[in-house]
Design an enzyme around this catalytic site. Structure first.
Site, PDB file in Angstrom:
ATOM      1  N   LEU A  91      -4.811  -7.005 -20.972  1.00 18.86           N
ATOM      2  CA  LEU A  91      -4.039  -6.921 -19.723  1.00 18.86           C
ATOM      3  C   LEU A  91      -2.847  -5.966 -19.863  1.00 18.86           C
ATOM      4  O   LEU A  91      -1.993  -6.159 -20.733  1.00 18.86           O
ATOM      5  CB  LEU A  91      -3.540  -8.322 -19.322  1.00 18.86           C
ATOM      6  CG  LEU A  91      -2.728  -8.366 -18.015  1.00 18.86           C
ATOM      7  CD1 LEU A  91      -3.613  -8.119 -16.802  1.00 18.86           C
ATOM      8  CD2 LEU A  91      -1.982  -9.675 -17.881  1.00 18.86           C
ATOM      9  N   ASP A  92      -2.790  -4.958 -19.008  1.00 15.15           N
ATOM     10  CA  ASP A  92      -1.726  -3.944 -19.016  1.00 15.15           C
ATOM     11  C   ASP A  92      -1.611  -3.249 -20.377  1.00 15.15           C
ATOM     12  O   ASP A  92      -0.539  -2.754 -20.742  1.00 15.15           O
ATOM     13  CB  ASP A  92      -0.361  -4.555 -18.624  1.00 15.15           C
ATOM     14  CG  ASP A  92      -0.360  -5.060 -17.187  1.00 15.15           C
ATOM     15  OD1 ASP A  92      -1.094  -4.500 -16.352  1.00 15.15           O
ATOM     16  OD2 ASP A  92       0.364  -6.028 -16.912  1.00 15.15           O
ATOM     17  N   MET A 131      -3.443  -7.084  -7.245  1.00 16.88           N
ATOM     18  CA  MET A 131      -2.717  -8.141  -7.944  1.00 16.88           C
ATOM     19  C   MET A 131      -3.607  -9.272  -8.473  1.00 16.88           C
ATOM     20  O   MET A 131      -3.119 -10.364  -8.735  1.00 16.88           O
ATOM     21  CB  MET A 131      -1.624  -8.705  -7.037  1.00 16.88           C
ATOM     22  CG  MET A 131      -0.628  -7.661  -6.551  1.00 16.88           C
ATOM     23  SD  MET A 131       0.128  -6.655  -7.860  1.00 16.88           S
ATOM     24  CE  MET A 131       1.313  -7.833  -8.497  1.00 16.88           C
ATOM     25  N   ARG A 132      -4.882  -9.019  -8.639  1.00 18.07           N
ATOM     26  CA  ARG A 132      -5.766 -10.021  -9.250  1.00 18.07           C
ATOM     27  C   ARG A 132      -6.109  -9.589 -10.671  1.00 18.07           C
ATOM     28  O   ARG A 132      -6.348  -8.391 -10.909  1.00 18.07           O
ATOM     29  CB  ARG A 132      -7.088 -10.155  -8.467  1.00 18.07           C
ATOM     30  CG  ARG A 132      -6.939 -10.474  -7.010  1.00 18.07           C
ATOM     31  CD  ARG A 132      -6.306 -11.810  -6.755  1.00 18.07           C
ATOM     32  NE  ARG A 132      -7.048 -12.931  -7.291  1.00 18.07           N
ATOM     33  CZ  ARG A 132      -6.587 -14.184  -7.298  1.00 18.07           C
ATOM     34  NH1 ARG A 132      -5.400 -14.457  -6.807  1.00 18.07           N
ATOM     35  NH2 ARG A 132      -7.320 -15.162  -7.797  1.00 18.07           N
ATOM     36  N   THR A 177      -8.257  -1.780 -19.647  1.00 25.52           N
ATOM     37  CA  THR A 177      -9.171  -2.349 -20.638  1.00 25.52           C
ATOM     38  C   THR A 177      -9.070  -3.872 -20.522  1.00 25.52           C
ATOM     39  O   THR A 177      -8.305  -4.385 -19.696  1.00 25.52           O
ATOM     40  CB  THR A 177      -8.776  -1.911 -22.068  1.00 25.52           C
ATOM     41  OG1 THR A 177      -7.457  -2.417 -22.330  1.00 25.52           O
ATOM     42  CG2 THR A 177      -8.808  -0.398 -22.224  1.00 25.52           C
ATOM     43  N   HIS A 196       1.410   0.505 -13.138  1.00 22.23           N
ATOM     44  CA  HIS A 196       2.163  -0.696 -13.498  1.00 22.23           C
ATOM     45  C   HIS A 196       3.653  -0.377 -13.480  1.00 22.23           C
ATOM     46  O   HIS A 196       4.075   0.661 -14.000  1.00 22.23           O
ATOM     47  CB  HIS A 196       1.743  -1.183 -14.893  1.00 22.23           C
ATOM     48  CG  HIS A 196       2.478  -2.410 -15.313  1.00 22.23           C
ATOM     49  ND1 HIS A 196       2.125  -3.670 -14.877  1.00 22.23           N
ATOM     50  CD2 HIS A 196       3.574  -2.570 -16.082  1.00 22.23           C
ATOM     51  CE1 HIS A 196       2.972  -4.553 -15.380  1.00 22.23           C
ATOM     52  NE2 HIS A 196       3.866  -3.911 -16.110  1.00 22.23           N
ATOM     53  N   GLY A 255       0.784  -1.233   0.000  1.00 18.52           N
ATOM     54  CA  GLY A 255       0.000   0.000   0.000  1.00 18.52           C
ATOM     55  C   GLY A 255       0.817   1.283   0.000  1.00 18.52           C
ATOM     56  O   GLY A 255       0.332   2.319   0.452  1.00 18.52           O
TER      57      GLY A 255
HETATM   58  C1  GAR Z   1       3.648  -1.491  -7.304  1.00 17.38           C
HETATM   59  O1  GAR Z   1       4.957  -1.539  -7.791  1.00 17.38           O
HETATM   60  C2  GAR Z   1       2.660  -1.596  -8.453  1.00 17.38           C
HETATM   61  O2  GAR Z   1       3.086  -0.955  -9.615  1.00 17.38           O
HETATM   62  C3  GAR Z   1       2.620  -3.083  -8.657  1.00 17.38           C
HETATM   63  O3  GAR Z   1       2.607  -3.618  -7.357  1.00 17.38           O
HETATM   64  C4  GAR Z   1       3.320  -2.734  -6.485  1.00 17.38           C
HETATM   65  C5  GAR Z   1       2.430  -2.415  -5.313  1.00 17.38           C
HETATM   66  O4  GAR Z   1       3.134  -1.690  -4.349  1.00 17.38           O
HETATM   67  N1  GAR Z   1       1.459  -3.465  -9.393  1.00 17.38           N
HETATM   68  C6  GAR Z   1       1.475  -4.425 -10.298  1.00 17.38           C
HETATM   69  O5  GAR Z   1       2.457  -5.082 -10.561  1.00 17.38           O
HETATM   70  C7  GAR Z   1       0.138  -4.661 -10.967  1.00 17.38           C
HETATM   71  N2  GAR Z   1       0.312  -5.508 -12.084  1.00 17.38           N
HETATM   72  P1  GAR Z   1       2.361  -0.977  -3.161  1.00 17.38           P
HETATM   73  O6  GAR Z   1       1.386  -2.003  -2.577  1.00 17.38           O
HETATM   74  O7  GAR Z   1       3.446  -0.619  -2.189  1.00 17.38           O
HETATM   75  O8  GAR Z   1       1.643   0.211  -3.713  1.00 17.38           O
END
Ligand code: GAR
Length: 217
Positions: free
Chosen positions: A147-148, A93-94, A144, A112, A15
Site C-alpha cells: 500500500l502506497d 479511496m478504496r 503494487t 498520493h 475530482g
Molecule cells: C488527493 O489529494 C489525492 O492525492 C488523495 O485524495 C485527494 C483527491 O482529490 N488520494 C489519496 O489520499 C489516496 N490515498 P481530488 O478528488 O480533488 O482529485
C-alpha cells in the site's frame, strides 16, 4: 501517427486531479485517449466534472458488494470494457485487492498526498504537521500490493509553513498534484518511463524528487 494511449481514470470524490488531467488533454498537453472515468461514489462531484467535459462515466458503488473481491472483480470488468493501457487512481479511496493490482501491474498509477515513503495512508497533511516536517509534498507512483509503496515516478516538494493548518497545506500540495499527475501520465504515454526493480527510470535515468514542476508547453 501512433495511436493515443488509452487511459481510464478512477476517482472517489471531488475530482480536481481528474480535472487537471482533462484540462491537460483539452489543452493539447497530454496526448492520451481518456476513455472513461470510473467512480465508486454515486454522488461524487468528480462524476459531474467528467460528464460536463463529455467523458463516459461508470459508477460501481462499493456498498453494493459484500466482499472486497466481488467489488474489485466488477470494478475490473468496468475498467476492462474500455481496454485501457494505463489506469490512473486520481483520488480513488478504496484499498484494492492483490488480484486487482496484479491484473494491471505496470500500468496502474496513483497520486498520493505526501512525499512517500513518508506518511502513507490517510490524514497525511495533519500527520506531516504533527511530525514537525519542514517539507511535505505529493507523489505519483506505480501501484503494487504494498500500500502506497510502489516505485515512485515523480514527487513535488512543498514547504510546511510555521502557521500551517492541515487545510492550507493540503491546498498547496493539491496544486502540485495537479502538475505531477498529468506529467507522469504524459511521460508514460510518451513511453519514456520504465520500472527497474523498485525504482523508475525516465529516459533511462532515475527520476529525482524535484521542486515545483510545470507541465511543458
Ligand atoms: C488527493 O489529494 C489525492 O492525492 C488523495 O485524495 C485527494 C483527491 O482529490 N488520494 C489519496 O489520499 C489516496 N490515498 P481530488 O478528488 O480533488 O482529485
Amino acid at each position: 501517427m501512433t495511436p493515443r494511449l488509452r487511459v481510464v481514470v478512477l476517482i472517489s470524490g471531488c475530482g480536481t486531479n481528474l480535472q487537471a488531467i482533462m484540462d491537460a488533454v483539452a489543452g493539447g498537453l497530454l496526448p492520451v485517449d481518456l476513455r472513461a472515468v470510473v467512480c465508486n461514489e454515486p454522488g461524487a462531484p468528480g462524476i459531474a466534472r467528467a460528464r460536463e467535459a463529455g467523458y463516459e462515466t461508470v459508477v460501481v458503488d462499493h456498498r453494493d458488494f459484500s466482499a472486497r473481491e466481488r467489488f474489485d472483480a466488477t470494478l475490473a470488468e468496468a475498467v476492462d470494457a474500455f481496454d485501457p493501457e494505463l489506469v490512473v487512481l486520481a483520488g480513488f479511496m478504496r484499498i484494492l485487492t492483490p488480484g486487482f493490482v496484479r491484473r494491471y501491474a505496470g500500468r496502474l498509477i496513483n497520486v498520493h498526498p505526501s512525499l512517500l515513503p513518508d506518511f502513507p495512508g490517510l490524514e497525511t497533511h495533519a500527520r506531516a504537521i504533527a511530525a514537525g516536517a519542514r517539507v511535505h509534498g505529493a507523489t505519483v507512483h506505480f501501484v503494487t500490493e504494498d500500500l502506497d509503496g510502489g516505485p515512485i515516478i515523480v514527487q513535488a516538494r512543498v514547504p510546511v509553513l510555521a502557521a500551517d493548518a492541515p487545510g492550507a497545506l493540503a491546498a498547496r500540495v493539491l496544486a502540485q498534484e495537479h502538475v505531477i499527475l498529468p506529467l507522469a501520465i504524459r511521460w508514460f504515454a510518451q513511453r519514456r518511463i520504465e520500472v527497474d526493480g523498485d525504482r523508475v527510470l525516465l529516459d533511462g535515468l532515475p527520476v529525482r524528487s524535484r521542486p515545483a514542476l510545470s507541465l511543458p508547453e
